[in-house]
Design a protein around this motif. Structure first.
Motif, mmCIF file in Angstrom:
data_model
loop_
_atom_site.group_PDB
_atom_site.id
_atom_site.type_symbol
_atom_site.label_atom_id
_atom_site.label_comp_id
_atom_site.label_asym_id
_atom_site.label_seq_id
_atom_site.Cartn_x
_atom_site.Cartn_y
_atom_site.Cartn_z
ATOM 1 N N ARG A 243 -17.890 44.120 -34.142
ATOM 2 C CA ARG A 243 -17.888 45.245 -33.129
ATOM 3 C C ARG A 243 -16.639 44.723 -31.949
ATOM 4 N NH1 ARG A 243 -23.909 46.079 -31.569
ATOM 5 N NH2 ARG A 243 -24.778 46.940 -33.799
ATOM 6 N N GLY A 244 -16.312 43.710 -31.787
ATOM 7 C CA GLY A 244 -15.446 42.996 -30.971
ATOM 8 C C GLY A 244 -15.681 42.817 -29.352
ATOM 9 N N ALA A 245 -14.804 42.706 -28.727
ATOM 10 C CA ALA A 245 -15.176 42.301 -27.273
ATOM 11 C C ALA A 245 -15.561 43.485 -26.427
ATOM 12 C CB ALA A 245 -13.918 41.731 -26.671
ATOM 13 N N ALA A 246 -15.277 44.462 -26.803
ATOM 14 C CA ALA A 246 -15.849 45.665 -26.100
ATOM 15 C C ALA A 246 -17.501 45.950 -26.270
ATOM 16 C CB ALA A 246 -15.377 47.106 -26.725
ATOM 17 N N PHE A 247 -18.245 45.199 -27.168
ATOM 18 C CA PHE A 247 -19.590 45.198 -27.494
ATOM 19 C C PHE A 247 -20.093 44.102 -27.296
ATOM 20 C CE2 PHE A 247 -18.274 49.383 -29.462
ATOM 21 C CZ PHE A 247 -19.132 49.991 -29.013
ATOM 22 N N ASN A 248 -19.652 42.981 -26.981
ATOM 23 C CA ASN A 248 -19.646 41.474 -27.121
ATOM 24 C C ASN A 248 -19.033 40.712 -26.102
ATOM 25 O OD1 ASN A 248 -21.036 39.002 -27.889
ATOM 26 N ND2 ASN A 248 -20.079 38.775 -29.877
ATOM 27 N N ARG A 249 -19.661 40.679 -24.993
ATOM 28 C CA ARG A 249 -18.643 40.122 -23.782
ATOM 29 C C ARG A 249 -18.317 38.745 -24.204
ATOM 30 N NH1 ARG A 249 -21.624 39.683 -18.725
ATOM 31 N NH2 ARG A 249 -23.516 39.063 -20.139
#
Length: 112
Positions: A80-86
């Motif tokens: 999901r990348g940084a947008a969903f995984n701070r």
């Protein structure tokens, strides 16, 4: 690149839970499932105050036995990348991630 070679870290560390290491091409990726989340996953019906906490050897054994399911959960959250995984590329697996995945945990052989 996809997440590969995810494995339980059985080395000495100060994390209070299941620590996993994998790779995204040449980049190392760490994933973590807290002891409390693993305990909730093992038996979500137990009231919070009455839950028996697992020991490191127990949750590491559960992690190895259930690595395929855990890898699917970690990979799903990681991708999901940084947008969903701070904390990207660090993956902190929450109980909500496990619940959403509908993955079942194989607790056979869990020593009490």
């Amino acid at each position: 690149m996809p997440l590969t070679r995810l494995a339980v870290d059985e080395g000495a560390h100060n994390s209070d839970g299941l620590l996993l290491r994998g790779w995204d091409g040449p980049l190392p990726v760490m994933a973590f499932i807290s002891r409390r989340v693993v305990t909730d996953w093992v038996d979500p019906r137990q009231p919070y105050g009455r839950r028996k906490s697992l020991y490191r050897a127990q949750y590491n054994a559960l992690g190895k036995r259930n690595l395929a399911a855990i890898e699917r959960i970690v990979t799903s959250k990681y991708e999901r990348g940084a947008a969903f995984n701070r904390q990207h590329p660090f993956v902190d697996v929450l109980l909500a991630d496990i619940t959403e995945s509908r993955e079942a945990l194989d607790v056979s052989g869990l020593a009490g």
